[in-house]
Design a protein around this motif. Structure first.
Motif, PDB file in Angstrom:
ATOM      1  N   ASN A 207      -0.303  -5.985  -4.351  1.00  0.00           N
ATOM      2  CA  ASN A 207      -0.514  -5.193  -3.154  1.00  0.00           C
ATOM      3  C   ASN A 207      -1.084  -6.057  -2.042  1.00  0.00           C
ATOM      4  N   SER A 208      -0.552  -5.923  -0.827  1.00  0.00           N
ATOM      5  CA  SER A 208      -0.953  -6.805   0.269  1.00  0.00           C
ATOM      6  C   SER A 208      -2.441  -6.663   0.609  1.00  0.00           C
ATOM      7  N   THR A 209      -2.963  -5.440   0.535  1.00  0.00           N
ATOM      8  CA  THR A 209      -4.390  -5.228   0.822  1.00  0.00           C
ATOM      9  C   THR A 209      -5.256  -5.937  -0.200  1.00  0.00           C
ATOM     10  N   THR A 210      -4.878  -5.824  -1.485  1.00  0.00           N
ATOM     11  CA  THR A 210      -5.611  -6.504  -2.552  1.00  0.00           C
ATOM     12  C   THR A 210      -5.519  -8.009  -2.390  1.00  0.00           C
ATOM     13  N   LEU A 211      -4.328  -8.487  -2.055  1.00  0.00           N
ATOM     14  CA  LEU A 211      -4.118  -9.926  -1.873  1.00  0.00           C
ATOM     15  C   LEU A 211      -5.042 -10.472  -0.788  1.00  0.00           C
ATOM     16  N   LYS A 212      -5.091  -9.799   0.352  1.00  0.00           N
ATOM     17  CA  LYS A 212      -5.938 -10.276   1.458  1.00  0.00           C
ATOM     18  C   LYS A 212      -7.414 -10.234   1.089  1.00  0.00           C
TER      19      LYS A 212
END
Length: 283
Positions: A207-212
């Motif tokens: 997930n992009s939010t988790t990645l960031k």
């Protein structure tokens, strides 16, 4: 570690690491520990497979027994911070002078933050940052006084503050951390490419939010800021160690035009690339 005895049973240590190796975490009986990250990052690999990282301004509270079998990791290669070790047995016998003849018990920190062998990791806030900053860069003749006063202020702040009002840091599983490090290493190999968060999210199934959030937790900066630092450092190397043109260097570090690269380099180093090369190029 540079250590100072603040009160009976209470030690302040200034800690610095300058490598990426793991450091085995030692334990002791009835010891409570508070860690604060001033610069860089520090992480704990816990027995349950989770890893938690402190960035600049963050702090942790736990018993040394809780993390006796963990490893301390320095992901970015540098860490500077402070560590308080509190011997509960010694403190019960001889409380710090400011707390004598009061009803305040440092033991309450254990009940509040460390029950059930909990390790509490918190994001820094305006109040904690104000307290911790006084542990650095004080005149030598005032340093011990500041250390003692600010330690007591920290303890009183932690005792009076509702723990639910503090922002807890999120632990990450080992496999997630491995993915973040693969992303980091892959991007360093492709500084000439502009890779989006969305494409990384799709490629690594995260997930992009988790990645960031995870990238910033591990490396201390957003992905874009972190990669810009590497681009500028690599560009500086190419300017001083190669005969590549400015246009070629711009492409090598991911800029579509020489003008955009020049502006970014000037903003980062406060000097134009051409002037930087003239000043530093040995030939």
């Amino acid at each position: 570690m540079n250590e100072t005895n603040l009160y009976p049973g209470i030690t302040l240590g200034y800690v610095e690491y300058s490598n990426t190796h793991s450091h085995k975490h030692n334990s002791g009986e009835n010891l409570l520990e508070i860690n604060y990250c001033n610069k860089g990052q520090i992480g704990w690999e816990l027995e349950n497979g989770n890893k938690v990282f402190l960035g600049e301004g963050d702090f942790s509270i736990h018993t040394t027994k809780t993390c006796a079998h963990s490893h301390i990791v320095i992901p970015s290669g540098n860490f500077q911070g402070i560590q308080f070790l509190m011997d509960m047995d010694a403190i019960r016998q001889t409380p710090p002078d400011p707390l004598q003849n009061t009803d305040i018990q440092i033991d309450a920190l254990y009940e509040k933050f460390c029950q059930h062998e909990t390790i509490s990791f918190f994001a820094g806030n305006e109040q904690t940052n104000t307290i911790f900053r006084y542990f650095f860069h004080q005149p030598e003749e005032l340093q011990l006084a500041y250390q003692r006063i600010k330690f007591m202020e920290l303890i009183l702040y932690l005792l009076r503050t509702d723990s639910s009002a503090l922002e807890r840091l999120t632990p990450y599983r080992s496999e997630q951390l491995c993915t973040i490090r693969r992303i980091h290493d892959d991007m360093l190999k492709h500084l000439d490419e502009r890779i989006t968060i969305e494409s990384l999210s799709q490629k690594y199934l995260m997930n992009s939010t988790t990645l960031k959030a995870m990238f910033k937790s591990v490396y201390g900066d957003s992905l874009a800021t972190h990669m810009k630092v590497h681009r500028m450092q690599h560009a500086a190397h190419l300017l001083t160690d190669t005969d590549m043109t400015l246009s070629e260097i711009a492409q090598a570090v991911g800029y579509e035009s020489q003008s955009k690269f020049t502006a970014a380099f000037k903003n980062y180093y406060d000097i134009l690339p051409r002037e930087y090369r003239k000043k530093n190029y040995p030939n």
